[in-house]
Design a protein around this motif. Structure first.
Motif, mmCIF file in Angstrom:
data_model
loop_
_atom_site.group_PDB
_atom_site.id
_atom_site.type_symbol
_atom_site.label_atom_id
_atom_site.label_comp_id
_atom_site.label_asym_id
_atom_site.label_seq_id
_atom_site.Cartn_x
_atom_site.Cartn_y
_atom_site.Cartn_z
ATOM 1 N N THR A 12 0.811 -1.177 0.041
ATOM 2 C CA THR A 12 0.010 0.006 -0.059
ATOM 3 C C THR A 12 0.891 1.397 0.119
ATOM 4 O OG1 THR A 12 -1.580 -1.213 1.409
ATOM 5 C CG2 THR A 12 -1.804 1.353 1.100
ATOM 6 N N LEU A 13 0.559 2.156 -0.841
ATOM 7 C CA LEU A 13 1.322 3.356 -0.843
ATOM 8 C C LEU A 13 0.126 4.548 -0.558
ATOM 9 C CD1 LEU A 13 3.893 5.061 -1.844
ATOM 10 C CD2 LEU A 13 2.797 5.299 -3.934
ATOM 11 N N LEU A 14 0.515 5.216 0.642
ATOM 12 C CA LEU A 14 -0.277 6.391 1.217
ATOM 13 C C LEU A 14 0.301 7.722 0.595
ATOM 14 C CD1 LEU A 14 -0.856 5.089 4.735
ATOM 15 C CD2 LEU A 14 -2.043 4.657 2.970
ATOM 16 N N ASP A 15 -0.860 8.691 0.476
ATOM 17 C CA ASP A 15 -0.544 9.986 -0.023
ATOM 18 C C ASP A 15 -0.317 10.741 1.289
ATOM 19 O OD1 ASP A 15 -0.423 12.482 -0.956
ATOM 20 O OD2 ASP A 15 -1.940 12.551 -2.334
ATOM 21 N N THR A 16 0.562 11.050 1.874
ATOM 22 C CA THR A 16 0.778 11.991 2.799
ATOM 23 C C THR A 16 1.223 13.304 2.252
ATOM 24 O OG1 THR A 16 2.964 11.253 3.128
ATOM 25 C CG2 THR A 16 1.213 9.999 4.193
#
Length: 387
Positions: A12-16
């Motif tokens: 999973t890649l999260l947008d922070t």
């Protein structure tokens, strides 16, 4: 931020974006929040120590006087009984039995020492820990409020200047209540010391024992002081009987340390306070936001809980704002484990990951034991270092 969750066997890649763009501000804010949370715990532990220093022995005078008034056959009040002993040196058989059989000379001396020791311990805790802790809390909250006024930097993080102003006011009220407790302790120590000194001499005379010369001297001012103490503390109060099941409230400090929602049984008398009178007569200062409310009818525990609730709201809002800003950008399922092989032992399946900053690539190494037990797979994914 890149998070890998092995149990789900996915990447999973999260947008922070908010965290990366406001990283210095988030760092400063989190440090302040750490100080604030630590100080709240410090105040809680200090108040717990104060409650432990206040012992049940301080209530023995109340309970014994209540038992005396319930069992005595005369219609006179306890206050009149003690005043007669003070003025004429004579007491009724009921009062003499109370003093000699229930209190005793040694018991009275021990009770006086216990009250003085407990009051001194509570007083030191208030001065050394409660007041200093509330001042430090006020400092850090004021700094966070200053940060919230820089709206360009900190408003996107959820800092609310109005809410922080309310938190500062709540801490100020707590500090005022702690100072009020100090005044009550100081007055109670003087009152009990004078009362026990006089009563100790009176009981020695009842026993026909020798009275030390230093205790035998009592001026007219001392007599008036003890009379005022008896008038203030030893009057029967039907309201107390209805609420608490007893008549007397001689001990005034314990009511501040009880964790109850009810009002103080004996709030401090502020009739002669010139500052409060000046505030009531001033239309401009009466509702001024610069003055902290004192809550004269509430206990220290009540004001502390109120302060903690207001501060918690200030800390919760930035957490919600930042939490909502983190969104899922990419979700890649790696492999699925068949139900029949869930309990099958595996030599290795936890992926490892590293970043190639030069080529801006994110590498994930993993294996799929159910598919190819002897193979290791490499996943390369392009990432934006700014996000």
């Amino acid at each position: 931020m890149n998070l890998l969750s092995p149990p789900s066997h996915s990447w999973t890649l999260l947008d922070t974006c908010l965290l990366s763009s406001c990283l210095p501000e988030v760092t400063r804010m989190s440090r302040k929040f750490t100080h604030i949370s630590t100080l709240l715990q410090y105040l809680h532990l200090s108040l717990t120590c104060m409650c432990e220093a206040w012992e049940d022995i301080l209530l023995q005078m109340d309970l014994r006087l209540t038992k005396f008034v319930q069992e005595k056959n005369t219609s006179t009040q306890v206050q009149d009984e003690f005043l007669e002993l003070l003025l004429w040196g004579q007491s009724s058989p009921e009062l003499q039995a109370l003093l000699m059989n229930q209190l005793t000379v040694k018991g009275l001396k021990k009770l006086g020492q216990s009250i003085e020791s407990s009051y001194s311990s509570i007083q030191k805790l208030v001065i050394s820990h409660l007041q200093s802790g509330s001042e430090a809390l006020l400092y850090h909250l004021s700094e966070v409020r200053g940060m919230s006024l820089w709206k360009q930097k900190f408003e996107p993080l959820g800092l609310d200047a109005a809410a922080l102003e309310g938190a500062i006011t709540a801490v100020g009220s707590f500090s005022l209540k702690a100072n009020e407790l100090l005044q009550v302790i100081d007055k109670s120590m003087k009152n009990f010391k004078a009362f026990f000194r006089w009563l100790y001499v009176a009981m020695l005379r009842m026993c026909e024992e020798h009275v030390p010369p230093e205790l035998n001297k009592m001026t007219q001012k001392d007599i008036a002081f003890v009379a005022d103490f008896l008038s203030e503390h030893f009057s029967e109060n039907e309201e107390l009987f209805d609420r608490k099941g007893k008549y007397f409230n001689v001990e005034r400090v314990g009511q501040y340390l009880k964790d109850e929602d009810e009002d103080l049984v004996s709030p401090p008398n502020t009739k002669g306070n010139q500052w409060l009178r000046f505030l009531q007569e001033s239309a401009h200062l009466k509702e001024s936001p610069l003055l902290f409310p004192s809550f004269p009818q509430k206990s220290l525990h009540f004001v502390k809980r109120m302060m903690e609730g207001v501060i918690e709201q200030c800390l919760q809002k930035p957490a919600e704002v930042i939490g909502r800003s983190v969104t899922q950008a990419v979700f890649l399922p790696l492999y699925t484990v068949p139900e029949s092989s869930e309990n099958t032992p595996r030599l290795f399946e936890l992926p490892s990951l590293w970043n190639d900053k030069k080529n801006r690539m994110h590498h994930v190494v993993f294996c799929m034991p159910e598919v190819s037990p002897c193979k290791v797979f490499l996943l390369r994914r392009g990432t934006d270092p700014l996000r």
